[in-house]
Design a protein around this motif. Structure first.
Motif, short mmCIF file in Angstrom:
data_model
loop_
_atom_site.label_atom_id
_atom_site.label_comp_id
_atom_site.label_asym_id
_atom_site.label_seq_id
_atom_site.Cartn_x
_atom_site.Cartn_y
_atom_site.Cartn_z
N ARG A 1 0.69 -1.17 -0.07
CA ARG A 1 -0.16 0.08 0.49
C ARG A 1 1.01 1.08 0.32
N ILE A 2 1.65 1.21 0.89
CA ILE A 2 2.51 2.58 0.29
C ILE A 2 3.24 2.29 0.33
N ALA A 3 4.09 1.87 -1.36
CA ALA A 3 4.52 1.81 -2.36
C ALA A 3 3.69 2.35 -4.22
N ALA A 4 2.04 1.65 -3.19
CA ALA A 4 1.35 2.08 -4.37
C ALA A 4 1.23 3.43 -4.38
N TYR A 5 1.06 4.12 -2.99
CA TYR A 5 0.99 6.05 -2.80
C TYR A 5 2.26 6.27 -2.99
N ALA A 6 3.32 6.02 -2.96
CA ALA A 6 4.61 6.12 -3.90
C ALA A 6 5.08 6.43 -5.08
N LEU A 7 4.46 5.66 -5.66
CA LEU A 7 4.24 5.61 -7.20
C LEU A 7 3.85 6.64 -7.93
N ILE A 8 2.83 7.05 -6.69
CA ILE A 8 1.61 8.48 -7.61
C ILE A 8 2.82 9.65 -8.54
N PRO A 9 3.05 10.06 -7.06
CA PRO A 9 3.79 11.72 -7.90
C PRO A 9 4.69 11.39 -8.95
N VAL A 10 5.73 10.39 -9.01
CA VAL A 10 6.22 9.93 -10.41
C VAL A 10 5.32 9.95 -11.33
N ALA A 11 4.54 9.34 -11.08
CA ALA A 11 3.35 8.67 -11.93
C ALA A 11 2.64 10.81 -12.69
N LEU A 12 2.71 11.15 -12.42
CA LEU A 12 2.27 12.67 -12.63
C LEU A 12 3.21 13.32 -13.20
N VAL A 13 4.08 13.43 -12.28
CA VAL A 13 5.49 13.77 -13.64
C VAL A 13 5.35 13.20 -14.58
N LEU A 14 5.63 11.72 -14.90
CA LEU A 14 5.38 11.26 -16.29
C LEU A 14 4.20 11.71 -17.67
N THR A 15 3.11 11.94 -16.93
CA THR A 15 2.18 12.35 -17.21
C THR A 15 1.53 13.54 -18.15
N GLY A 16 2.59 14.90 -16.98
CA GLY A 16 2.48 16.01 -17.90
C GLY A 16 2.09 16.51 -17.05
N VAL A 17 1.11 16.36 -15.96
CA VAL A 17 0.14 16.21 -15.03
C VAL A 17 0.81 18.05 -14.57
N VAL A 18 1.80 17.29 -13.91
CA VAL A 18 2.94 18.58 -12.61
C VAL A 18 2.60 19.98 -13.77
N GLU A 19 3.71 19.87 -14.81
CA GLU A 19 4.12 20.47 -15.44
C GLU A 19 3.06 21.19 -16.02
N TRP A 20 1.43 20.91 -16.35
CA TRP A 20 0.32 21.38 -16.34
C TRP A 20 0.01 22.20 -15.58
N VAL A 21 0.51 22.15 -14.66
CA VAL A 21 -0.41 22.89 -13.08
C VAL A 21 0.81 23.93 -12.62
N SER A 22 1.97 23.55 -13.55
CA SER A 22 2.62 24.57 -12.67
C SER A 22 2.78 25.81 -12.99
N GLY A 23 2.66 25.16 -14.87
CA GLY A 23 2.70 26.41 -15.94
C GLY A 23 1.08 27.20 -15.52
N MET A 24 0.03 26.14 -15.16
CA MET A 24 -1.43 27.63 -14.68
C MET A 24 -0.33 27.76 -13.14
N VAL A 25 -0.24 27.41 -11.88
CA VAL A 25 0.39 28.50 -10.93
C VAL A 25 0.99 29.73 -11.19
N PHE A 26 1.99 29.70 -12.28
CA PHE A 26 2.41 31.12 -12.57
C PHE A 26 2.36 31.32 -13.24
N LYS A 27 1.48 32.13 -13.86
CA LYS A 27 1.18 32.93 -14.56
C LYS A 27 -0.87 34.21 -13.98
N PRO A 28 0.06 34.66 -13.83
CA PRO A 28 -0.37 35.72 -13.47
C PRO A 28 -2.17 35.84 -14.17
#
Length: 153
Positions: free
Chosen positions: A32-59
């Motif tokens: 169960r801990i390993a499943a939770y630990a893999l979620i951040p890497v999966a978000l990076v690889l799918t591009g969600v993190v880039e999309w969210v960071s691009g949205m957060v830093f735009k005025p």
């Protein structure tokens, strides 16, 4: 770049905790801990993190959220004013008062005698009331005394 590094570090730490948990023979919790630990890497690889960071830093995105918040506040304010009746353009209709009773009547709360009579249905006729003399107090308790004597009281 910074968000990807943080997500990778969180995943590595989570996988380390999962390994220690598995070493302690708690395999279900480790999985169960390993499943939770893999979620951040999966978000990076799918591009969600880039999309969210691009949205957060735009005025312009923050300006859009501010306008959404302002419209919500205006909407709720107008609804609250409307509910209290302060913003009505026309005056509400006056409540209709019941007509006053005529002089000499029993009053507004009086009920007609026929209305309080019991309903017997369509085909039933009321039984005539017998005009016997009222029972004496000794006669009223005779059946109770018989029951008590029967039980030995």
């Amino acid at each position: 770049m910074l968000a990807e590094t943080i997500c990778s570090a969180v995943s590595a730490a989570g996988l380390g905790i999962a390994a220690v948990t598995a070493y302690r023979k708690r395999f279900l919790a480790a999985a169960r801990i390993a499943a939770y630990a893999l979620i951040p890497v999966a978000l990076v690889l799918t591009g969600v993190v880039e999309w969210v960071s691009g949205m957060v830093f735009k005025p312009s995105v923050w300006a859009g959220f501010a306008l959404l918040g302002l419209s919500w506040v205006l909407f709720m304010t107008t609804r609250a004013i409307e509910r209290r009746g302060l913003g009505a353009a026309e005056k509400p209709a006056k409540a209709v008062k019941p007509p006053k009773a005529a002089k000499g009547s029993a009053g507004q709360g009086a009920v007609a005698p026929a209305a309080s009579a019991p309903s017997l249905g369509q085909g039933a006729r009321p039984q005539p009331v017998s005009r016997q003399t009222p029972a004496t107090p000794a006669d009223d308790f005779s059946d109770i005394e018989a029951i008590l004597k029967k039980h030995g009281i």
